[in-house]
Design a protein around this motif. Sequence first.
Motif, PDB file in Angstrom:
ATOM      1  N   GLN A  21     -25.009  -9.636  30.350  1.00 22.06           N
ATOM      2  CA  GLN A  21     -23.791 -10.344  29.970  1.00 22.06           C
ATOM      3  C   GLN A  21     -23.021  -9.585  28.895  1.00 22.06           C
ATOM      4  OE1 GLN A  21     -24.762 -14.376  28.878  1.00 22.06           O
ATOM      5  NE2 GLN A  21     -24.773 -15.060  31.019  1.00 22.06           N
ATOM      6  N   LYS A  22     -23.732  -8.890  28.040  1.00 22.68           N
ATOM      7  CA  LYS A  22     -23.085  -8.096  27.006  1.00 22.68           C
ATOM      8  C   LYS A  22     -22.715  -6.741  27.601  1.00 22.68           C
ATOM      9  CE  LYS A  22     -23.570  -6.344  22.296  1.00 22.68           C
ATOM     10  NZ  LYS A  22     -24.489  -6.170  21.129  1.00 22.68           N
ATOM     11  N   ARG A  23     -21.447  -6.583  27.894  1.00 26.66           N
ATOM     12  CA  ARG A  23     -20.974  -5.374  28.561  1.00 26.66           C
ATOM     13  C   ARG A  23     -19.464  -5.283  28.385  1.00 26.66           C
ATOM     14  NH1 ARG A  23     -21.459  -9.352  32.667  1.00 26.66           N
ATOM     15  NH2 ARG A  23     -19.387  -9.731  33.591  1.00 26.66           N
ATOM     16  N   GLN A  24     -18.914  -4.126  28.711  1.00 28.75           N
ATOM     17  CA  GLN A  24     -17.468  -3.975  28.828  1.00 28.75           C
ATOM     18  C   GLN A  24     -17.110  -4.172  30.291  1.00 28.75           C
ATOM     19  OE1 GLN A  24     -15.877  -0.018  28.178  1.00 28.75           O
ATOM     20  NE2 GLN A  24     -13.838  -0.793  27.689  1.00 28.75           N
ATOM     21  N   SER A  25     -16.068  -4.968  30.556  1.00 30.76           N
ATOM     22  CA  SER A  25     -15.669  -5.234  31.933  1.00 30.76           C
ATOM     23  C   SER A  25     -14.201  -4.891  32.129  1.00 30.76           C
ATOM     24  CB  SER A  25     -15.902  -6.712  32.290  1.00 30.76           C
ATOM     25  OG  SER A  25     -17.259  -7.054  32.162  1.00 30.76           O
ATOM     26  N   MET A  26     -13.902  -4.346  33.292  1.00 29.38           N
ATOM     27  CA  MET A  26     -12.527  -3.986  33.641  1.00 29.38           C
ATOM     28  C   MET A  26     -12.237  -4.452  35.055  1.00 29.38           C
ATOM     29  SD  MET A  26     -12.724   0.024  32.582  1.00 29.38           S
ATOM     30  CE  MET A  26     -14.007   0.558  31.433  1.00 29.38           C
ATOM     31  N   VAL A  27     -11.019  -4.876  35.270  1.00 30.95           N
ATOM     32  CA  VAL A  27     -10.556  -5.244  36.611  1.00 30.95           C
ATOM     33  C   VAL A  27      -9.247  -4.505  36.846  1.00 30.95           C
ATOM     34  CG1 VAL A  27      -9.718  -7.096  38.092  1.00 30.95           C
ATOM     35  CG2 VAL A  27     -11.655  -7.505  36.558  1.00 30.95           C
ATOM     36  N   PHE A  28      -9.211  -3.691  37.892  1.00 27.47           N
ATOM     37  CA  PHE A  28      -8.004  -2.947  38.248  1.00 27.47           C
ATOM     38  C   PHE A  28      -7.571  -3.302  39.658  1.00 27.47           C
ATOM     39  CE2 PHE A  28      -9.244  -0.500  34.635  1.00 27.47           C
ATOM     40  CZ  PHE A  28      -8.062   0.050  34.143  1.00 27.47           C
ATOM     41  N   SER A  29      -6.269  -3.393  39.854  1.00 24.37           N
ATOM     42  CA  SER A  29      -5.761  -3.776  41.161  1.00 24.37           C
ATOM     43  C   SER A  29      -4.288  -3.423  41.264  1.00 24.37           C
ATOM     44  CB  SER A  29      -5.957  -5.270  41.382  1.00 24.37           C
ATOM     45  OG  SER A  29      -5.496  -5.651  42.653  1.00 24.37           O
ATOM     46  N   ALA A  30      -3.841  -3.215  42.498  1.00 26.54           N
ATOM     47  CA  ALA A  30      -2.408  -2.993  42.719  1.00 26.54           C
ATOM     48  C   ALA A  30      -1.668  -4.313  42.732  1.00 26.54           C
ATOM     49  CB  ALA A  30      -2.181  -2.248  44.038  1.00 26.54           C
ATOM     50  N   THR A  31      -2.325  -5.387  43.178  1.00 24.99           N
ATOM     51  CA  THR A  31      -1.714  -6.711  43.204  1.00 24.99           C
ATOM     52  C   THR A  31      -2.738  -7.729  42.716  1.00 24.99           C
ATOM     53  OG1 THR A  31      -2.397  -7.193  45.476  1.00 24.99           O
ATOM     54  CG2 THR A  31      -0.277  -6.077  45.177  1.00 24.99           C
ATOM     55  N   MET A  32      -2.259  -8.854  42.268  1.00 27.29           N
ATOM     56  CA  MET A  32      -3.156  -9.912  41.831  1.00 27.29           C
ATOM     57  C   MET A  32      -2.520 -11.259  42.141  1.00 27.29           C
ATOM     58  SD  MET A  32      -6.121 -10.418  40.578  1.00 27.29           S
ATOM     59  CE  MET A  32      -6.456  -8.780  39.967  1.00 27.29           C
ATOM     60  N   PRO A  33      -2.653 -11.745  43.387  1.00 26.65           N
ATOM     61  CA  PRO A  33      -2.083 -13.042  43.751  1.00 26.65           C
ATOM     62  C   PRO A  33      -2.562 -14.135  42.810  1.00 26.65           C
ATOM     63  CG  PRO A  33      -2.904 -11.883  45.687  1.00 26.65           C
ATOM     64  CD  PRO A  33      -3.366 -11.107  44.503  1.00 26.65           C
ATOM     65  N   GLY A  34      -1.669 -15.069  42.516  1.00 25.05           N
ATOM     66  CA  GLY A  34      -1.966 -16.110  41.544  1.00 25.05           C
ATOM     67  C   GLY A  34      -3.185 -16.940  41.864  1.00 25.05           C
ATOM     68  N   GLU A  35      -3.444 -17.176  43.157  1.00 24.55           N
ATOM     69  CA  GLU A  35      -4.555 -18.053  43.535  1.00 24.55           C
ATOM     70  C   GLU A  35      -5.926 -17.457  43.237  1.00 24.55           C
ATOM     71  OE1 GLU A  35      -2.324 -16.770  45.515  1.00 24.55           O
ATOM     72  OE2 GLU A  35      -3.121 -16.110  47.446  1.00 24.55           O
ATOM     73  N   ILE A  36      -6.004 -16.160  43.005  1.00 23.54           N
ATOM     74  CA  ILE A  36      -7.310 -15.569  42.677  1.00 23.54           C
ATOM     75  C   ILE A  36      -7.339 -14.973  41.270  1.00 23.54           C
ATOM     76  CG2 ILE A  36      -7.821 -15.042  45.077  1.00 23.54           C
ATOM     77  CD1 ILE A  36      -7.200 -12.118  44.479  1.00 23.54           C
ATOM     78  N   ARG A  37      -6.208 -14.999  40.583  1.00 26.91           N
ATOM     79  CA  ARG A  37      -6.168 -14.403  39.250  1.00 26.91           C
ATOM     80  C   ARG A  37      -7.210 -15.033  38.319  1.00 26.91           C
ATOM     81  NH1 ARG A  37      -2.042 -11.813  36.205  1.00 26.91           N
ATOM     82  NH2 ARG A  37      -0.650 -12.104  37.980  1.00 26.91           N
ATOM     83  N   HIS A  38      -7.336 -16.355  38.354  1.00 30.66           N
ATOM     84  CA  HIS A  38      -8.264 -17.015  37.436  1.00 30.66           C
ATOM     85  C   HIS A  38      -9.713 -16.670  37.757  1.00 30.66           C
ATOM     86  CE1 HIS A  38      -8.222 -19.776  40.860  1.00 30.66           C
ATOM     87  NE2 HIS A  38      -9.375 -20.253  40.426  1.00 30.66           N
ATOM     88  N   LEU A  39     -10.016 -16.373  39.024  1.00 26.62           N
ATOM     89  CA  LEU A  39     -11.376 -15.981  39.394  1.00 26.62           C
ATOM     90  C   LEU A  39     -11.735 -14.640  38.760  1.00 26.62           C
ATOM     91  CD1 LEU A  39     -11.349 -16.963  43.172  1.00 26.62           C
ATOM     92  CD2 LEU A  39     -12.313 -18.247  41.258  1.00 26.62           C
TER      93      LEU A  39
END
Length: 416
Positions: free
Chosen positions: A174-192
């Motif tokens: 759980q203790k880590r650095q996390s990154m999320v990269f994407s060209a698009t991020m539709p609103g319905e999955i952004r919170h996930l």
Amino acid sequence: MTFHQFDFHPAIAEAIAKCGYTVPTAIQKQAMPHLLKGKDLLGLAQTGTGKTAAFVLPTLQNLQQGPRKKIRALILTPTRELAEQVHENIRQMAGTTGIRSCAVYGGVSKNGQIHTLRRGVEIVVACPGRLLDHINSRTINLSTVEVLILDEADQMLDQGFLPDIRRILKHVPQKRQSMVFSATMPGEIRHLVENILTDHVTIQVDHEKPAETISHVLFRVAQNRKTALLKNILKERDMATTLVFTRTKYKAKNLARQLQNAGYRATSLQGNMSQAQRKTAMNGFRAGKFNILVATDIAARGIDVSGISHVVNYDIPDTVEAYTHRTGRTGRAEQTGEALTFVTADDGRLLQAVERRLNKKIRRENLADFDSGFDQASSRSGNSRKSPSSRGPRRHKASTRGRKGSARKNTSSSRY
């Protein structure tokens, strides 16, 4: 700003120079300072803007100190091709640092992957399904992971990988650095996606629109005339390197075969091919053996080929986000590109959604011999299929001139 200002390790700086990087892109310039400090980050940017280097370079820098031969960074991707591409980019950017990576995906034997993992690597680039196979077989240990990266996160979540990702997260500290990269991020999955990050920074670089270096052209055509229209366009235009998108695997295979029979250097990339066949197709396309690649959306996620002059939407994509992904394969690195979209009578609503995203009407360039039957089909269709939700400084030049077609060209101000 140059890469020197990030004060990378000398071995990394040398590799950056060998890769030909001089000035960081917008996403690199904005994301890397945060990542070098160990911050969690959500990075949204168009395809072709340098997202991979934006997360690989800081990761390599942060892994300089610490143990070796233990998995310290895990990168998840939606497709084999993208996993292989990221793995190759890491190899190039790592230079002489001694940091090693391993690509883990299905379609090939697990034995070679197990052998590499046992020898010891610091970075694993994986597709969720095969990674879970290794976890269940106890052939991989993720307890030492310090960095977690989701690449093309929108596609991973949209394609149903969320349950797999949740299972994988149980095996990562759980203790880590996390990154999320994407060209698009539709609103319905952004919170996930944001549930994966802690106290994160969000970087957005015009992620919802295709690059300004891409020009967009639309052709009205009856469904049964699409292949004839494509052949005519290939004759009429100088199309050095062309990526053609279809909606189904069967159509990609069949269309590539028809183009081959017509004398074109074409190949396909689709899910029914073995990994060896997919590699042969991709390597041939990169090397210029083939100058036309017919692909489905999922199979094309890993395509990172410089100099693609044209993208052809043989079938209009199902979402606006997919349109951005597709067209982002051309017009990269400040080069110009052209996106051609074939539109039938049933595609009206999808087209309107795309034009709203572009904030402009796509230029119509109809060939009179190919849109016959379009209006009749439109009047019969009743309801259009529903939508689910420029120039740069350099130009591409074809290596050979195309033959001129005989079809008459005209501009149109009609609905489609």
